[in-house]
Design a protein around this motif. Structure first.
Motif, short mmCIF file in Angstrom:
data_model
loop_
_atom_site.label_atom_id
_atom_site.label_comp_id
_atom_site.label_asym_id
_atom_site.label_seq_id
_atom_site.Cartn_x
_atom_site.Cartn_y
_atom_site.Cartn_z
N MET A 1 0.84 -1.21 0.00
CA MET A 1 0.00 0.00 0.00
C MET A 1 0.87 1.25 0.00
O MET A 1 1.95 1.26 0.58
CB MET A 1 -0.91 0.02 1.23
N PHE A 2 0.37 2.29 -0.62
CA PHE A 2 1.08 3.55 -0.63
C PHE A 2 0.71 4.34 0.62
O PHE A 2 -0.45 4.40 1.02
CB PHE A 2 0.72 4.37 -1.88
N GLY A 3 1.72 4.98 1.23
CA GLY A 3 1.48 5.83 2.39
C GLY A 3 1.04 7.20 1.95
O GLY A 3 0.94 7.51 0.75
N PRO A 4 0.76 8.07 2.91
CA PRO A 4 0.35 9.43 2.58
C PRO A 4 1.49 10.18 1.92
O PRO A 4 2.67 9.91 2.19
CB PRO A 4 0.01 10.03 3.96
N PRO A 5 1.19 11.12 1.04
CA PRO A 5 2.26 11.86 0.37
C PRO A 5 3.04 12.69 1.38
O PRO A 5 2.50 13.19 2.36
CB PRO A 5 1.49 12.77 -0.60
N ARG A 6 4.34 12.79 1.14
CA ARG A 6 5.18 13.60 2.03
C ARG A 6 4.94 15.09 1.79
O ARG A 6 4.69 15.52 0.66
CB ARG A 6 6.65 13.29 1.79
N ALA A 7 5.02 15.85 2.86
CA ALA A 7 4.92 17.30 2.72
C ALA A 7 6.16 17.80 1.98
O ALA A 7 7.26 17.25 2.15
CB ALA A 7 4.82 17.95 4.09
N PRO A 8 6.05 18.84 1.17
CA PRO A 8 7.21 19.35 0.43
C PRO A 8 8.34 19.74 1.37
O PRO A 8 8.16 20.49 2.33
CB PRO A 8 6.65 20.60 -0.28
N GLY A 9 9.52 19.18 1.11
CA GLY A 9 10.70 19.56 1.88
C GLY A 9 10.85 18.89 3.22
O GLY A 9 11.72 19.29 4.01
N TRP A 10 10.04 17.89 3.52
CA TRP A 10 10.11 17.26 4.84
C TRP A 10 9.97 15.75 4.72
O TRP A 10 9.15 15.29 3.93
CB TRP A 10 9.01 17.81 5.75
N PRO A 11 10.78 15.01 5.52
CA PRO A 11 11.82 15.44 6.45
C PRO A 11 13.09 15.86 5.72
O PRO A 11 13.24 15.58 4.52
CB PRO A 11 12.06 14.21 7.32
N ALA A 12 14.01 16.49 6.44
CA ALA A 12 15.23 16.99 5.80
C ALA A 12 16.36 17.06 6.82
O ALA A 12 16.14 17.27 8.01
CB ALA A 12 14.98 18.38 5.22
N LEU A 13 17.57 16.87 6.31
CA LEU A 13 18.81 17.11 7.05
C LEU A 13 19.58 18.17 6.28
O LEU A 13 19.87 17.99 5.09
CB LEU A 13 19.65 15.84 7.16
N LEU A 14 19.92 19.27 6.94
CA LEU A 14 20.62 20.38 6.30
C LEU A 14 21.91 20.64 7.08
O LEU A 14 21.89 20.69 8.31
CB LEU A 14 19.76 21.64 6.29
N ARG A 15 23.01 20.84 6.36
CA ARG A 15 24.28 21.03 7.08
C ARG A 15 25.19 21.99 6.35
O ARG A 15 25.27 21.98 5.11
CB ARG A 15 24.98 19.69 7.28
N PRO A 128 22.83 32.79 11.97
CA PRO A 128 22.70 33.14 10.55
C PRO A 128 22.95 31.96 9.61
O PRO A 128 22.32 31.85 8.56
CB PRO A 128 23.75 34.25 10.34
N THR A 129 23.83 31.05 10.01
CA THR A 129 24.06 29.86 9.19
C THR A 129 22.80 29.00 9.14
O THR A 129 22.37 28.54 8.07
CB THR A 129 25.23 29.04 9.74
N ALA A 130 22.20 28.77 10.31
CA ALA A 130 20.99 27.96 10.37
C ALA A 130 19.86 28.61 9.58
O ALA A 130 19.12 27.93 8.85
CB ALA A 130 20.57 27.76 11.82
N LEU A 131 19.71 29.92 9.73
CA LEU A 131 18.65 30.61 9.03
C LEU A 131 18.85 30.55 7.52
O LEU A 131 17.90 30.32 6.75
CB LEU A 131 18.58 32.07 9.50
N ALA A 132 20.09 30.73 7.08
CA ALA A 132 20.37 30.67 5.64
C ALA A 132 20.10 29.27 5.09
O ALA A 132 19.52 29.12 4.01
CB ALA A 132 21.82 31.07 5.38
N LEU A 133 20.52 28.24 5.82
CA LEU A 133 20.24 26.86 5.40
C LEU A 133 18.74 26.63 5.26
O LEU A 133 18.28 26.05 4.26
CB LEU A 133 20.81 25.89 6.43
N ALA A 134 17.99 27.05 6.26
CA ALA A 134 16.55 26.78 6.28
C ALA A 134 15.82 27.55 5.18
O ALA A 134 14.91 27.01 4.53
CB ALA A 134 15.97 27.15 7.64
N VAL A 135 16.21 28.79 4.95
CA VAL A 135 15.54 29.59 3.92
C VAL A 135 15.82 29.01 2.53
O VAL A 135 14.91 28.90 1.70
CB VAL A 135 15.97 31.06 4.01
N ASP A 136 17.07 28.64 2.27
CA ASP A 136 17.38 28.02 0.98
C ASP A 136 16.57 26.74 0.77
O ASP A 136 16.09 26.47 -0.33
CB ASP A 136 18.88 27.71 0.89
N HIS A 137 16.43 25.96 1.84
CA HIS A 137 15.64 24.73 1.73
C HIS A 137 14.16 25.05 1.49
O HIS A 137 13.49 24.39 0.69
CB HIS A 137 15.79 23.92 3.01
N ALA A 138 13.66 26.07 2.18
CA ALA A 138 12.26 26.46 2.01
C ALA A 138 11.99 26.94 0.59
O ALA A 138 10.95 26.63 0.00
CB ALA A 138 11.89 27.54 3.01
#
Length: 224
Positions: A1-15, A128-138
């Motif tokens: 069976m297919f599961g529910p569709p993933r939300a865009p961009g989640w889950p994610a690991l950013l570094r 600022p590094t975390a914010l930049a990573l997250a915004v680029d991912h978003a």
């Protein structure tokens, strides 16, 4: 069976370097509660007024409720909730949180970002590094067009973060949120994907800022 569709961009690991953004884990409970307790005086003036005592609101039990809430919100595409971690040689230390929330799709494709960092980790370029990573991912896998940040005028440290990343100051919001026991004014900052495209993304912009500062200083620069 297919599961529910993933939300865009989640889950994610950013570094980037030793700064890692990842989903919360059950095992983070003690570290999260410890950081929150130790940083109470640092964080309380800038955070939404808790429903009770700080110690109760920031307990391991509260963490598990928060994690479940984040997981539900992320699964339905309403948020991108990240733990901010310093990772080095396989060891990790939880130092903060960054959440892209209030995601609205369709013609708006916008969201709000909020963050906090352990007082012992402040001033090292983590936020600022975390914010930049997250915004680029978003703007990429998250399929968003606009990100906004709302900050109290008195929160100079947080305002410096978004100003270094060249967020645009857009608005003044009188009595916007109940923070530290009262309704507080906020300044609204924002970016759209078009704002960062010429720089190759917000993280590339931040790297350029750091490089320029290092060039101007014979002995390097301590990034805030």
């Amino acid at each position: 069976m297919f599961g529910p569709p993933r939300a865009p961009g989640w889950p994610a690991l950013l570094r980037d370097g030793d700064v890692l953004l990842r989903p919360y884990r059950r095992a983070d409970a003690d570290a999260w509660a410890g950081v929150r307790r130790d940083s109470e005086q640092w964080l309380a003036p800038w955070e939404p007024t808790p429903p009770g005592r700080w110690s109760t609101y920031n307990s391991t039990r509260a963490f598990h409720r928060l994690r479940r809430s984040h997981n539900r919100s992320a699964a339905t595409g309403r948020s991108l909730p990240f733990a901010v971690v310093l990772a080095d040689d396989g060891a990790e230390r939880l130092v903060g949180q960054l959440i892209i929330s209030n995601i609205v799709r369709r013609a708006f494709c916008s969201a709000t970002v909020g963050y906090w960092v352990d007082h012992r980790a402040a001033g090292g370029g983590i936020t600022p590094t975390a914010l930049a990573l997250a915004v680029d991912h978003a703007f990429g896998p998250g399929r968003l067009h606009r990100i906004e940040v709302n900050i109290r005028p008195e929160n100079v440290a947080s305002r410096r973060v978004v100003e270094k990343l060249r967020f645009r100051e857009e608005a003044f919001h009188p009595r916007y949120l109940n923070i530290d026991g009262d309704w507080r004014d906020h300044i609204g900052y924002a970016l759209t994907v078009e704002d960062v495209e010429p720089d190759g993304g917000l993280l590339a912009r931040w790297h350029a800022v750091v490089a320029q500062r290092r060039q101007k200083s014979a002995g390097g620069v301590a990034d805030q």
